[in-house]
Scaffold this motif. Structure first.
Motif, PDB file in Angstrom:
ATOM      1  N   LEU A 356      -7.992  11.831  -2.133  1.00 30.02           N
ATOM      2  CA  LEU A 356      -6.816  11.418  -1.880  1.00 30.02           C
ATOM      3  C   LEU A 356      -6.920   9.603  -1.190  1.00 30.02           C
ATOM      4  CD1 LEU A 356      -5.113  14.098   0.178  1.00 30.02           C
ATOM      5  CD2 LEU A 356      -4.984  13.191  -3.046  1.00 30.02           C
ATOM      6  N   PRO A 357      -8.216   9.198  -0.748  1.00 33.73           N
ATOM      7  CA  PRO A 357      -8.720   8.067  -0.094  1.00 33.73           C
ATOM      8  C   PRO A 357      -8.324   6.729  -1.064  1.00 33.73           C
ATOM      9  CG  PRO A 357      -9.797   9.741   0.771  1.00 33.73           C
ATOM     10  CD  PRO A 357      -9.362  10.045  -0.122  1.00 33.73           C
ATOM     11  N   LEU A 358      -9.318   7.450  -2.569  1.00 36.39           N
ATOM     12  CA  LEU A 358      -9.439   6.471  -3.666  1.00 36.39           C
ATOM     13  C   LEU A 358      -8.046   5.911  -4.062  1.00 36.39           C
ATOM     14  CD1 LEU A 358     -12.045   5.102  -3.873  1.00 36.39           C
ATOM     15  CD2 LEU A 358     -12.692   7.543  -2.826  1.00 36.39           C
ATOM     16  N   LEU A 359      -7.884   7.834  -4.366  1.00 36.45           N
ATOM     17  CA  LEU A 359      -6.141   7.523  -5.400  1.00 36.45           C
ATOM     18  C   LEU A 359      -4.973   6.948  -4.360  1.00 36.45           C
ATOM     19  CD1 LEU A 359      -5.454  10.795  -6.475  1.00 36.45           C
ATOM     20  CD2 LEU A 359      -6.130   9.516  -8.078  1.00 36.45           C
ATOM     21  N   ALA A 360      -5.016   6.836  -3.548  1.00 30.60           N
ATOM     22  CA  ALA A 360      -4.132   5.585  -2.142  1.00 30.60           C
ATOM     23  C   ALA A 360      -4.380   5.031  -2.028  1.00 30.60           C
ATOM     24  CB  ALA A 360      -3.934   6.696  -1.193  1.00 30.60           C
ATOM     25  N   ALA A 361      -5.966   4.577  -2.662  1.00 33.97           N
ATOM     26  CA  ALA A 361      -6.205   2.661  -2.927  1.00 33.97           C
ATOM     27  C   ALA A 361      -5.364   2.312  -3.866  1.00 33.97           C
ATOM     28  CB  ALA A 361      -7.370   2.857  -2.404  1.00 33.97           C
ATOM     29  N   LEU A 362      -5.580   3.023  -4.716  1.00 37.05           N
ATOM     30  CA  LEU A 362      -5.191   2.365  -6.216  1.00 37.05           C
ATOM     31  C   LEU A 362      -4.181   2.941  -6.528  1.00 37.05           C
ATOM     32  CD1 LEU A 362      -7.675   4.527  -8.831  1.00 37.05           C
ATOM     33  CD2 LEU A 362      -7.282   2.072  -8.715  1.00 37.05           C
ATOM     34  N   MET A 363      -2.863   3.377  -6.191  1.00 37.84           N
ATOM     35  CA  MET A 363      -1.933   3.443  -6.111  1.00 37.84           C
ATOM     36  C   MET A 363      -0.937   2.920  -5.168  1.00 37.84           C
ATOM     37  SD  MET A 363      -0.402   7.561  -5.460  1.00 37.84           S
ATOM     38  CE  MET A 363      -1.250   8.135  -5.324  1.00 37.84           C
ATOM     39  N   ALA A 364      -2.129   2.218  -4.127  1.00 41.48           N
ATOM     40  CA  ALA A 364      -1.135   0.374  -3.431  1.00 41.48           C
ATOM     41  C   ALA A 364      -1.425  -0.826  -4.160  1.00 41.48           C
ATOM     42  CB  ALA A 364      -2.187   0.418  -1.865  1.00 41.48           C
ATOM     43  N   ALA A 365      -2.849  -0.497  -4.449  1.00 41.62           N
ATOM     44  CA  ALA A 365      -2.994  -1.548  -5.315  1.00 41.62           C
ATOM     45  C   ALA A 365      -2.075  -1.941  -6.767  1.00 41.62           C
ATOM     46  CB  ALA A 365      -4.639  -1.959  -6.150  1.00 41.62           C
ATOM     47  N   SER A 366      -1.999  -0.989  -6.849  1.00 47.91           N
ATOM     48  CA  SER A 366      -0.653  -1.268  -8.129  1.00 47.91           C
ATOM     49  C   SER A 366       0.628  -1.893  -8.052  1.00 47.91           C
ATOM     50  CB  SER A 366      -0.740   0.364  -9.109  1.00 47.91           C
ATOM     51  OG  SER A 366       0.645   0.742  -8.449  1.00 47.91           O
ATOM     52  N   CYS A 367       0.646  -1.466  -6.308  1.00 51.15           N
ATOM     53  CA  CYS A 367       2.293  -2.131  -6.358  1.00 51.15           C
ATOM     54  C   CYS A 367       2.088  -3.912  -5.557  1.00 51.15           C
ATOM     55  CB  CYS A 367       3.231  -0.881  -5.992  1.00 51.15           C
ATOM     56  SG  CYS A 367       3.439   0.243  -7.276  1.00 51.15           S
ATOM     57  N   PHE A 368       0.875  -3.752  -4.858  1.00 53.71           N
ATOM     58  CA  PHE A 368       0.800  -4.413  -3.514  1.00 53.71           C
ATOM     59  C   PHE A 368      -0.245  -5.470  -4.107  1.00 53.71           C
ATOM     60  CE2 PHE A 368       3.141  -0.455  -1.925  1.00 53.71           C
ATOM     61  CZ  PHE A 368       4.045  -1.213  -1.487  1.00 53.71           C
ATOM     62  N   SER A 369      -1.258  -5.401  -4.031  1.00 55.48           N
ATOM     63  CA  SER A 369      -1.813  -6.428  -4.146  1.00 55.48           C
ATOM     64  C   SER A 369      -1.728  -7.213  -5.348  1.00 55.48           C
ATOM     65  CB  SER A 369      -3.118  -5.612  -5.480  1.00 55.48           C
ATOM     66  OG  SER A 369      -4.829  -6.695  -5.970  1.00 55.48           O
ATOM     67  N   PRO A 370      -2.074  -8.743  -4.954  1.00 51.19           N
ATOM     68  CA  PRO A 370      -1.737 -10.055  -5.313  1.00 51.19           C
ATOM     69  C   PRO A 370      -1.834 -10.295  -6.537  1.00 51.19           C
ATOM     70  CG  PRO A 370      -3.088  -9.451  -3.245  1.00 51.19           C
ATOM     71  CD  PRO A 370      -2.691  -8.816  -3.591  1.00 51.19           C
TER      72      PRO A 370
END
Length: 431
Positions: A356-370
């Motif tokens: 889940l930590p890796l999945l959460a990071a990917l999910m956040a990156a898909s919408c919040f990464s510059p």
């Protein structure tokens, strides 16, 4: 087109718009606002209903009762449920629950919430480590959203409210993943200082995970490290983990308890653990918990809910940026371990928590990464379907739980129901 920027236009609804605004508001607070806000949220959600909910799983008494007996007998080596020896899990969960009960369990150590408190604190640690992991991999703008997505997921909160080992394992996996990610990205713009401290965290987290649930985290990390070394055609980056003194540290933490057990009663406990718990799970569905391959994938929209709103966007983002070092890291950790878990006949929903930590990071990156790309319309729609379908399932589960367990769910149920209404309404807007 970049997503996180000021605009003169009225922003249109996207899958990340609501959480983005919340993240901006929190980041505007003075001081160490994101981590402090995250800690408050994790504690409030984790502590809600902790005392009023009766034991809801047969495994919970099998952790709490042996911990209580340790306090009564003063024996911190032998694990027993009443008079029967327990060989299913190693010692660390029992030690932590016994310590918590000694502090907060009352004169007879009978308060169930005291045995659950280590799980709540473990989720807090996992959230803070996910914050750091996402910052290392995808930048600070993804850190708070990733940690909030982890904290809010259904799977995480069900384990936070139980006296079991899985919340601890989640925190330990995050503690191992942070230094490994730092080592993989060493020399890049994402580099973090204090490598020795991170290396120590890697070996301590690995030792703690083995003392919590045996070989689970090593079974994920070893294939991941091998895959990353193969992709890079170079294993020298693993030197950042300082194995020269890290392996002795690992052994120093691991050896004392099994040595004490073997000194007292021989190796029979570990032979029994292999015969009665580890090996049966590898060859058949133990205790009627069998399921076919791909069951975890099929149920992930529910188990990750409400974060599953972002799951299709995360898959799309990972494919588009499959050559990026951070995405390669996430894929190398998630894919081999996930396939291993899918192949095992015994399956329970919480077994995938270490990912889940890796999945959460990917999910956040898909919408919040510059650097992120705008999720496609199809990804947003599928995410909204996941959100609404999960809301319906969780509503039914809460209603059933209230009927079976009565008002003991208390504040926790009320918080979930309020969250359901808000997320369902937002899902309809996003769709």
């Amino acid at each position: 087109m970049a997503r996180v920027h000021a605009s003169a236009e009225i922003p249109r609804a996207t899958a990340g718009n609501l959480l983005l605004r919340a993240g901006r508001a929190v980041r505007g607070m003075p001081g160490r606002h994101p981590r402090l806000a995250l800690a408050i949220i994790a504690l409030v959600v984790g502590l809600a209903g902790l005392a009023g909910t009766p034991p809801i799983d047969r495994d919970e008494p099998q952790f709490a009762q042996p911990a209580r007996q340790m306090l009564a007998s003063g024996d911190l080596v032998d694990i027993r449920f009443q008079s029967a020896p327990l060989a299913q899990k190693p010692i660390l969960t029992y030690w932590l629950e016994a310590a918590s009960a000694a502090l907060f369990g009352g004169p007879e150590h009978a308060r169930i919430w005291a045995y659950r408190l280590p799980s709540v604190l473990a989720i807090l640690v996992a959230a803070l480590l996910t914050f750091r992991l996402a910052a290392i991999l995808f930048g600070i703008g993804t850190a708070l959203p990733a940690a909030l997505l982890l904290t809010a997921s259904l799977l995480v909160q069900t384990q936070a409210h139980q006296a079991r080992a899985d919340a601890l394992l989640l925190a330990e996996m995050a503690a191992v993943a942070v230094p490994l990610a730092r080592a993989h990205l060493a020399g890049s713009a994402h580099a973090y200082p204090r490598e020795a401290a991170l290396a120590a965290m890697f070996w301590i987290g690995l030792a703690a995970s083995i003392l919590t649930k045996g070989p689970v985290v090593p079974a994920i990390i070893l294939p991941a490290a091998a895959a990353l070394a193969w992709v890079r055609r170079d294993a020298r980056w693993l030197g950042h983990l300082r194995a020269r003194w890290g392996v002795p540290l690992l052994l120093l933490l691991l050896v004392p308890w099994p040595a004490a057990v073997i000194w007292r009663s021989g190796p029979s406990l570990f032979v029994q653990a292999w015969q009665s718990d580890i090996f049966p799970k590898m060859i058949s569905g133990q205790e009627s918990h069998g399921a076919p391959p791909l069951s975890y994938l099929a149920t992930s929209p529910l188990t990750l809910w409400p974060a599953s709103l972002f799951l299709p966007a995360a898959v799309e983002y990972a494919w588009r940026r499959r050559r990026d070092a951070a995405v390669v890291f996430c894929a190398s950790v998630i894919i081999p371990g996930w396939l291993l878990f899918e192949a095992a006949p015994t399956k329970l929903p919480h077994y995938i928590m270490p990912f889940l930590p890796l999945l959460a990071a990917l999910m956040a990156a898909s919408c919040f990464s510059p650097a992120g790309d705008e999720p496609s319309r199809a990804a947003r729609r599928v995410g909204a379907i996941f959100l609404l379908a999960g809301a319906a399932c969780v509503s039914g589960a809460i209603a059933l739980s209230l009927l079976r367990l009565g008002p003991g769910l208390g504040v926790a149920a009320a918080a979930w129901i309020a969250g359901l209404a808000a997320t369902a309404a937002y899902g309809a807007v996003v769709a």
